[in-house]
Design an enzyme around this catalytic site. Structure first.
Site, PDB file in Angstrom:
ATOM      1  N   LYS A 107      35.290  42.669  37.198  1.00 20.81           N
ATOM      2  CA  LYS A 107      36.558  43.325  36.862  1.00 20.81           C
ATOM      3  C   LYS A 107      36.244  44.531  36.013  1.00 20.81           C
ATOM      4  O   LYS A 107      35.228  44.559  35.306  1.00 20.81           O
ATOM      5  CB  LYS A 107      37.469  42.372  36.072  1.00 20.81           C
ATOM      6  CG  LYS A 107      38.943  42.651  36.251  1.00 20.81           C
ATOM      7  CD  LYS A 107      39.429  42.114  37.585  1.00 20.81           C
ATOM      8  CE  LYS A 107      40.900  42.313  37.796  1.00 20.81           C
ATOM      9  NZ  LYS A 107      41.373  41.576  38.979  1.00 20.81           N
TER      10      LYS A 107
HETATM   11  P1  NAD Z   1      51.156  46.679  39.473  1.00 16.20           P
HETATM   12  O1  NAD Z   1      50.732  47.602  38.406  1.00 16.20           O
HETATM   13  O2  NAD Z   1      51.391  47.200  40.854  1.00 16.20           O
HETATM   14  O3  NAD Z   1      52.501  45.920  39.022  1.00 16.20           O
HETATM   15  C1  NAD Z   1      52.621  45.232  37.820  1.00 16.20           C
HETATM   16  C2  NAD Z   1      54.093  44.959  37.553  1.00 16.20           C
HETATM   17  O4  NAD Z   1      54.204  44.166  36.359  1.00 16.20           O
HETATM   18  C3  NAD Z   1      54.914  46.236  37.307  1.00 16.20           C
HETATM   19  O5  NAD Z   1      56.193  46.070  37.893  1.00 16.20           O
HETATM   20  C4  NAD Z   1      55.016  46.279  35.780  1.00 16.20           C
HETATM   21  O6  NAD Z   1      56.128  47.014  35.326  1.00 16.20           O
HETATM   22  C5  NAD Z   1      55.134  44.796  35.494  1.00 16.20           C
HETATM   23  N1  NAD Z   1      54.831  44.458  34.105  1.00 16.20           N
HETATM   24  C6  NAD Z   1      53.851  44.952  33.309  1.00 16.20           C
HETATM   25  N2  NAD Z   1      53.938  44.400  32.084  1.00 16.20           N
HETATM   26  C7  NAD Z   1      54.992  43.546  32.128  1.00 16.20           C
HETATM   27  C8  NAD Z   1      55.596  42.684  31.182  1.00 16.20           C
HETATM   28  N3  NAD Z   1      55.129  42.608  29.923  1.00 16.20           N
HETATM   29  N4  NAD Z   1      56.651  41.930  31.570  1.00 16.20           N
HETATM   30  C9  NAD Z   1      57.124  42.017  32.830  1.00 16.20           C
HETATM   31  N5  NAD Z   1      56.611  42.824  33.773  1.00 16.20           N
HETATM   32  C10 NAD Z   1      55.554  43.566  33.424  1.00 16.20           C
HETATM   33  O7  NAD Z   1      50.050  45.507  39.483  1.00 16.20           O
HETATM   34  P2  NAD Z   1      49.749  44.464  40.644  1.00 16.20           P
HETATM   35  O8  NAD Z   1      48.610  44.988  41.436  1.00 16.20           O
HETATM   36  O9  NAD Z   1      51.014  44.070  41.315  1.00 16.20           O
HETATM   37  O10 NAD Z   1      49.176  43.231  39.791  1.00 16.20           O
HETATM   38  C11 NAD Z   1      50.032  42.255  39.216  1.00 16.20           C
HETATM   39  C12 NAD Z   1      49.228  41.001  38.896  1.00 16.20           C
HETATM   40  O11 NAD Z   1      48.638  40.498  40.086  1.00 16.20           O
HETATM   41  C13 NAD Z   1      48.082  41.184  37.904  1.00 16.20           C
HETATM   42  O12 NAD Z   1      47.934  40.002  37.144  1.00 16.20           O
HETATM   43  C14 NAD Z   1      46.880  41.358  38.815  1.00 16.20           C
HETATM   44  O13 NAD Z   1      45.662  41.024  38.150  1.00 16.20           O
HETATM   45  C15 NAD Z   1      47.235  40.355  39.897  1.00 16.20           C
HETATM   46  N6  NAD Z   1      46.553  40.575  41.170  1.00 16.20           N
HETATM   47  C16 NAD Z   1      46.671  41.742  41.839  1.00 16.20           C
HETATM   48  C17 NAD Z   1      46.058  41.888  43.076  1.00 16.20           C
HETATM   49  C18 NAD Z   1      46.222  43.132  43.914  1.00 16.20           C
HETATM   50  O14 NAD Z   1      45.820  43.118  45.078  1.00 16.20           O
HETATM   51  N7  NAD Z   1      46.836  44.196  43.417  1.00 16.20           N
HETATM   52  C19 NAD Z   1      45.282  40.844  43.603  1.00 16.20           C
HETATM   53  C20 NAD Z   1      45.190  39.650  42.882  1.00 16.20           C
HETATM   54  C21 NAD Z   1      45.837  39.530  41.667  1.00 16.20           C
END
Ligand code: NAD
Length: 418
Positions: A107
């Site tokens: 990461k």
């Molecule tokens: P992203 O940046 O596209 O979206 C994150 C969302 O969470 C946004 O809407 C943001 O406003 C919101 N957010 C941030 N802080 C917040 C809070 N304190 N309370 C409520 N909402 C909040 O990110 P993503 O890629 O969708 O990732 C989201 C989660 O999924 C993370 O934990 C990431 O590690 C995990 N993840 C992502 C992927 C991927 O393919 N992108 C894969 C596996 C896991």
């Protein structure tokens, strides 16, 4: 390892220790399987658009290199630290192992607020980070992907910077790229789509009719928004969603297609017509059938775990539930947990497909990608549910023990050099 000291790292270590006890892992093997192999911290000076210079801090942690290159996302968020990145790298390792991918976990992250930076500043920061990471990454060494606060464009800048240095185009250096640059069809949707698929499987397992079910989603970014749409396609009514600015609620169900248009221009769900405002704290304890935390770590804690009111807890985010909350949820057999290492694995599975396509310069259609994704998720789901039932284990323990055991066995067979 004090350098990684952080609540999320301590949480990942605690989860590992519980699994190592269950597996009766020899003391002499534990630290070798548990701790990250190597990490790099870099200072990133960039020119800002107002003429000033700012220095950001960037990190990359590679957890283990036993099964192949390391693989994992790149996060842009103000709270990013070395310890948080190390925890996320550990979870990536168990996730890759339990889905049978030839990777260790990694990461990376930069402590910055991308919402307060211009596009040109983000581009300079990304390119400088890539430059500093050059000796540490490579298509056979460590491959990045999008995570919180990063997207396809960020991956394109990384690929371009790396390729300029290599003197040739190297698409396999990142996954989650735009399709026109060697990205895979279905990668952007993969994590959320996987969440939908696994919720559907879980609903079969517990006998929940999805056409009569409701869902609540915390975090409406890449993962949360696609997970919501995917659930809606299975007939689920999505009644509340949120982002960092706040949440919205409509007990009759939100019109997600209208919401998509709204968020495309407003960049937030807040203020969406035909909905009531709701805080993130209230949202997590709303009565619903499916609760999807899809934002940050440590959202379900000992304070709210007793109050959540769902049948399926689908952990789309990494590390959303603390070990203390797990203890409380364990006493609540009414809740079926899809643990993060399984629930959000769709992203890394299709990242793996993208990497394979890039290395072979031979690209697949979306139907093939989705079909192969669902097969891998089905196998992992079945193995975990079978183990959980046979050994009477919580789903998280079953999932983590499958992943950790595979890494342990690979290390044992390879032996210890010198
Ligand atoms: P992203 O940046 O596209 O979206 C994150 C969302 O969470 C946004 O809407 C943001 O406003 C919101 N957010 C941030 N802080 C917040 C809070 N304190 N309370 C409520 N909402 C909040 O990110 P993503 O890629 O969708 O990732 C989201 C989660 O999924 C993370 O934990 C990431 O590690 C995990 N993840 C992502 C992927 C991927 O393919 N992108 C894969 C596996 C896991």
């Amino acid at each position: 390892m004090e350098i990684y000291d952080h609540p999320s790292f301590n949480m990942a270590c605690r989860q590992f220790d519980l699994v190592a006890d269950y597996l009766q892992m020899d003391e002499s093997e534990r630290d070798r399987v548990k701790y990250p192999k190597r990490s790099l911290t870099v200072a990133l000076p960039i020119h800002c658009d107002n003429g000033s210079t700012r220095v950001f801090t960037g990190y990359r942690v590679q957890h283990h290199l036993t099964l192949g290159p390391t693989k994992g996302g790149l996060r842009y968020h103000p709270d990013v630290t070395l310890g948080e990145v190390a925890a996320l790298a550990m979870w990536m390792s168990w996730k890759c192992a339990l889905t049978g991918l030839p990777y260790g976990g990694a990461k990376g992250g930069i402590s910055c607020d991308p919402t307060k930076m211009t596009r040109t500043e983000l581009e300079r920061l990304t390119r400088r980070y890539t430059q500093e990471m050059m000796p540490f990454i490579g298509p056979q060494v460590d491959v990045m992907a999008p995570d919180l606060g990063t997207n396809e464009q960020v991956m394109a800048w990384i690929m371009d910077t790396y390729s300029v240095h290599a003197g040739c185009t190297v698409p396999g250096i990142v996954t989650g790229k735009p399709v026109g640059l060697g990205g895979s069809l279905g990668r952007r949707e993969a994590t959320g789509r996987g969440v939908g698929y696994l919720v559907n499987r879980a609903s079969d397992t517990i006998g929940l009719d999805l056409t009569k079910a409701s869902a609540v989603v915390q975090g409406y970014g890449n993962v949360g928004s696609i997970a919501a749409l995917s659930l809606a396609r299975y007939g689920v009514k999505v009644i509340a969603v949120s982002d960092v600015q706040g949440g919205i609620h409509n007990s009759n169900g939100l019109n997600l297609w209208e919401l998509e248009k709204y968020t495309a221009t407003r960049m937030t769900v807040v203020g969406f017509p035909e909905s009531e405002p709701i805080t993130n704290d209230q949202l997590l304890v709303l009565p619903c059938d499916i609760l999807v935390p899809a934002a940050l770590e440590r959202q379900i804690t000992e304070t709210n775990a007793g109050k959540i009111q769902c049948r399926i807890l689908a952990e789309a985010a990494n590390g959303p539930t603390t070990p203390e909350a797990d203890e409380i949820i364990k006493q609540r057999p009414d809740i079926f947990v899809l643990p993060d290492v399984l629930c959000n694995a769709g992203g890394v599975v299709v990242s793996y497909f993208e990497w394979v396509q890039d290395l072979q310069s031979f690209f697949w259609g979306e139907t093939e990608v989705v079909d192969k994704l669902f097969r891998i998720l089905e196998t992992a789901y079945t193995q975990i549910v079978t183990l959980a039932r046979k050994q009477k284990l919580p789903m998280r323990m079953a999932a983590l023990s499958l992943g950790i055991k595979r890494v342990q066995e690979a290390k044992r067979i390879r032996g210890l050099f010198p």
